[in-house]
Design a protein around this motif. Sequence first.
Motif, PDB file in Angstrom:
ATOM      1  N   GLN A 216      17.824  18.680  64.558  1.00  0.00           N
ATOM      2  CA  GLN A 216      16.736  18.211  63.702  1.00  0.00           C
ATOM      3  C   GLN A 216      17.169  17.062  62.790  1.00  0.00           C
ATOM      4  O   GLN A 216      16.344  16.395  62.163  1.00  0.00           O
ATOM      5  CB  GLN A 216      16.170  19.369  62.880  1.00  0.00           C
ATOM      6  N   LEU A 217      18.487  16.807  62.746  1.00  0.00           N
ATOM      7  CA  LEU A 217      18.998  15.664  61.991  1.00  0.00           C
ATOM      8  C   LEU A 217      19.016  14.395  62.834  1.00  0.00           C
ATOM      9  O   LEU A 217      19.529  13.372  62.409  1.00  0.00           O
ATOM     10  CB  LEU A 217      20.389  15.974  61.451  1.00  0.00           C
ATOM     11  N   GLY A 218      18.432  14.458  64.034  1.00  0.00           N
ATOM     12  CA  GLY A 218      18.240  13.230  64.804  1.00  0.00           C
ATOM     13  C   GLY A 218      17.446  12.213  64.010  1.00  0.00           C
ATOM     14  O   GLY A 218      17.670  10.999  64.108  1.00  0.00           O
ATOM     15  N   CYS A 219      16.514  12.706  63.209  1.00  0.00           N
ATOM     16  CA  CYS A 219      15.807  11.890  62.211  1.00  0.00           C
ATOM     17  C   CYS A 219      15.981  12.592  60.872  1.00  0.00           C
ATOM     18  O   CYS A 219      15.390  13.650  60.644  1.00  0.00           O
ATOM     19  CB  CYS A 219      14.328  11.766  62.533  1.00  0.00           C
ATOM     20  N   SER A 220      16.790  12.029  60.001  1.00  0.00           N
ATOM     21  CA  SER A 220      17.003  12.624  58.682  1.00  0.00           C
ATOM     22  C   SER A 220      16.589  11.635  57.600  1.00  0.00           C
ATOM     23  O   SER A 220      16.556  10.420  57.835  1.00  0.00           O
ATOM     24  CB  SER A 220      18.468  13.019  58.488  1.00  0.00           C
ATOM     25  N   ILE A 221      16.263  12.157  56.429  1.00  0.00           N
ATOM     26  CA  ILE A 221      15.834  11.292  55.325  1.00  0.00           C
ATOM     27  C   ILE A 221      16.725  11.504  54.109  1.00  0.00           C
ATOM     28  O   ILE A 221      17.170  12.613  53.826  1.00  0.00           O
ATOM     29  CB  ILE A 221      14.355  11.535  54.954  1.00  0.00           C
ATOM     30  N   VAL A 222      16.974  10.386  53.392  1.00  0.00           N
ATOM     31  CA  VAL A 222      17.799  10.390  52.182  1.00  0.00           C
ATOM     32  C   VAL A 222      17.158   9.427  51.188  1.00  0.00           C
ATOM     33  O   VAL A 222      16.704   8.334  51.572  1.00  0.00           O
ATOM     34  CB  VAL A 222      19.251   9.954  52.483  1.00  0.00           C
ATOM     35  N   ARG A 223      17.131   9.811  49.922  1.00  0.00           N
ATOM     36  CA  ARG A 223      16.525   8.958  48.899  1.00  0.00           C
ATOM     37  C   ARG A 223      17.351   7.688  48.670  1.00  0.00           C
ATOM     38  O   ARG A 223      18.589   7.714  48.758  1.00  0.00           O
ATOM     39  CB  ARG A 223      16.359   9.718  47.582  1.00  0.00           C
ATOM     40  N   PRO A 224      16.701   6.561  48.352  1.00  0.00           N
ATOM     41  CA  PRO A 224      17.393   5.265  48.234  1.00  0.00           C
ATOM     42  C   PRO A 224      18.525   5.229  47.212  1.00  0.00           C
ATOM     43  O   PRO A 224      19.575   4.640  47.485  1.00  0.00           O
ATOM     44  CB  PRO A 224      16.265   4.307  47.834  1.00  0.00           C
ATOM     45  N   LEU A 225      18.347   5.829  46.052  1.00  0.00           N
ATOM     46  CA  LEU A 225      19.394   5.763  45.037  1.00  0.00           C
ATOM     47  C   LEU A 225      20.638   6.534  45.455  1.00  0.00           C
ATOM     48  O   LEU A 225      21.757   6.187  45.057  1.00  0.00           O
ATOM     49  CB  LEU A 225      18.870   6.272  43.692  1.00  0.00           C
ATOM     50  N   ILE A 226      20.461   7.571  46.255  1.00  0.00           N
ATOM     51  CA  ILE A 226      21.624   8.297  46.789  1.00  0.00           C
ATOM     52  C   ILE A 226      22.388   7.404  47.751  1.00  0.00           C
ATOM     53  O   ILE A 226      23.626   7.344  47.725  1.00  0.00           O
ATOM     54  CB  ILE A 226      21.174   9.602  47.471  1.00  0.00           C
ATOM     55  N   VAL A 227      21.660   6.683  48.609  1.00  0.00           N
ATOM     56  CA  VAL A 227      22.307   5.744  49.528  1.00  0.00           C
ATOM     57  C   VAL A 227      23.072   4.690  48.732  1.00  0.00           C
ATOM     58  O   VAL A 227      24.229   4.367  49.048  1.00  0.00           O
ATOM     59  CB  VAL A 227      21.274   5.088  50.453  1.00  0.00           C
ATOM     60  N   LYS A 228      22.457   4.150  47.711  1.00  0.00           N
ATOM     61  CA  LYS A 228      23.107   3.140  46.866  1.00  0.00           C
ATOM     62  C   LYS A 228      24.391   3.691  46.248  1.00  0.00           C
ATOM     63  O   LYS A 228      25.453   3.050  46.313  1.00  0.00           O
ATOM     64  CB  LYS A 228      22.148   2.698  45.763  1.00  0.00           C
ATOM     65  N   ASN A 229      24.317   4.868  45.657  1.00  0.00           N
ATOM     66  CA  ASN A 229      25.483   5.430  44.973  1.00  0.00           C
ATOM     67  C   ASN A 229      26.616   5.733  45.946  1.00  0.00           C
ATOM     68  O   ASN A 229      27.797   5.485  45.634  1.00  0.00           O
ATOM     69  CB  ASN A 229      25.084   6.700  44.220  1.00  0.00           C
ATOM     70  N   ILE A 230      26.282   6.259  47.112  1.00  0.00           N
ATOM     71  CA  ILE A 230      27.323   6.566  48.098  1.00  0.00           C
ATOM     72  C   ILE A 230      27.934   5.280  48.646  1.00  0.00           C
ATOM     73  O   ILE A 230      29.160   5.173  48.802  1.00  0.00           O
ATOM     74  CB  ILE A 230      26.752   7.446  49.231  1.00  0.00           C
ATOM     75  N   TYR A 231      27.103   4.270  48.884  1.00  0.00           N
ATOM     76  CA  TYR A 231      27.626   2.999  49.377  1.00  0.00           C
ATOM     77  C   TYR A 231      28.581   2.369  48.365  1.00  0.00           C
ATOM     78  O   TYR A 231      29.632   1.827  48.737  1.00  0.00           O
ATOM     79  CB  TYR A 231      26.492   2.018  49.692  1.00  0.00           C
ATOM     80  N   GLU A 232      28.229   2.427  47.099  1.00  0.00           N
ATOM     81  CA  GLU A 232      29.063   1.797  46.077  1.00  0.00           C
ATOM     82  C   GLU A 232      30.416   2.481  45.915  1.00  0.00           C
ATOM     83  O   GLU A 232      31.367   1.885  45.410  1.00  0.00           O
ATOM     84  CB  GLU A 232      28.310   1.768  44.747  1.00  0.00           C
ATOM     85  N   ASN A 233      30.506   3.736  46.351  1.00  0.00           N
ATOM     86  CA  ASN A 233      31.777   4.459  46.308  1.00  0.00           C
ATOM     87  C   ASN A 233      32.524   4.397  47.631  1.00  0.00           C
ATOM     88  O   ASN A 233      33.728   4.659  47.684  1.00  0.00           O
ATOM     89  CB  ASN A 233      31.539   5.918  45.930  1.00  0.00           C
ATOM     90  N   LYS A 234      31.807   4.069  48.689  1.00  0.00           N
ATOM     91  CA  LYS A 234      32.406   4.017  50.021  1.00  0.00           C
ATOM     92  C   LYS A 234      31.632   3.012  50.855  1.00  0.00           C
ATOM     93  O   LYS A 234      30.534   3.295  51.300  1.00  0.00           O
ATOM     94  CB  LYS A 234      32.365   5.405  50.671  1.00  0.00           C
ATOM     95  N   ARG A 235      32.214   1.852  51.062  1.00  0.00           N
ATOM     96  CA  ARG A 235      31.472   0.719  51.605  1.00  0.00           C
ATOM     97  C   ARG A 235      31.004   0.894  53.045  1.00  0.00           C
ATOM     98  O   ARG A 235      30.149   0.144  53.509  1.00  0.00           O
ATOM     99  CB  ARG A 235      32.311  -0.565  51.479  1.00  0.00           C
ATOM    100  N   LEU A 236      31.551   1.849  53.753  1.00  0.00           N
ATOM    101  CA  LEU A 236      31.095   2.106  55.114  1.00  0.00           C
ATOM    102  C   LEU A 236      30.889   3.612  55.271  1.00  0.00           C
ATOM    103  O   LEU A 236      31.700   4.311  55.873  1.00  0.00           O
ATOM    104  CB  LEU A 236      32.119   1.591  56.130  1.00  0.00           C
ATOM    105  N   PRO A 237      29.775   4.130  54.724  1.00  0.00           N
ATOM    106  CA  PRO A 237      29.552   5.576  54.713  1.00  0.00           C
ATOM    107  C   PRO A 237      29.490   6.179  56.112  1.00  0.00           C
ATOM    108  O   PRO A 237      29.033   5.540  57.064  1.00  0.00           O
ATOM    109  CB  PRO A 237      28.202   5.715  53.999  1.00  0.00           C
ATOM    110  N   GLU A 238      29.946   7.410  56.209  1.00  0.00           N
ATOM    111  CA  GLU A 238      29.929   8.150  57.460  1.00  0.00           C
ATOM    112  C   GLU A 238      28.794   9.174  57.451  1.00  0.00           C
ATOM    113  O   GLU A 238      28.187   9.452  56.421  1.00  0.00           O
ATOM    114  CB  GLU A 238      31.270   8.858  57.661  1.00  0.00           C
ATOM    115  N   PHE A 239      28.555   9.751  58.605  1.00  0.00           N
ATOM    116  CA  PHE A 239      27.520  10.768  58.761  1.00  0.00           C
ATOM    117  C   PHE A 239      27.680  11.885  57.727  1.00  0.00           C
ATOM    118  O   PHE A 239      26.715  12.302  57.089  1.00  0.00           O
ATOM    119  CB  PHE A 239      27.586  11.341  60.178  1.00  0.00           C
TER     120      PHE A 239
END
Length: 260
Positions: free
Chosen positions: A156-179
Amino acid sequence: MSYLAMSHRCQLFEEIADKIWRRICRKHSLGLNDKEEGITNDIIADIVEYHRDNYLNNFDVYARAGYKESTTGSDIDLFVETEIDQYIWYPLQAKLLKKDRKYHSLFYAQKEKQQWELLTELENFGAIPYYLFYNGFDNFSHRGRDKCSREYNERQLGCSIVRPLIVKNIYENKRLPEFTDFHITHSQPWRVLVCCHNHSETKFSLQEIEDSSVYLKLEKIEQERKADNEFFYTDNRIITACEKTDWKPDYRIIVKRTYR
């Protein structure tokens, strides 16, 4: 039977997620990457086909005027009816998990405004934006419950959703985020958008959603709109939001409570 169950929307979104998980796993096992645009196009095809084959009038799909399959992108506006003629607006920014199990292209150095900023601005107009991740991970397994306590597995995670600010915060701590940076802690299966009884302070009417010269129903893409049939609100909240934030999704999916 409830209106939600009668709409069959939950079943359809589950089937789409499962299909995409298997598709991406297969591509990765062959050392290949898929494409966001191709997956989004297949999602649209699945919805249109489901609508046609089951004679249900509760899914409508629109594409931007000038639609060309070969050049159309991957972003979606999803409008989900929760009460009669009251729709929640979910802007969805699609991103693909690559074969290295990382998400590339979350940041664009050449752009003045990042995608998470654009999506967050849409919240000021009553939308509830998400990143829509397309995933497949061969050696990953999971059994859990989504936000409305319904059981799900990893597919069911074939299509998953994440809020934008979470994506921003994770990217800023890890420039190439993993699954695993997003899943399972920060994600939900996309089915929760249509399977759960969601709430929003801002709702939109069907007339507001359809009130646009930019989007046309797929079956009418090749037809000219007649001027005497055109009428657009001068104060349309959706049009205003898209213009002010420069949000230009390629598709609009309208999901109604039940067949009409």
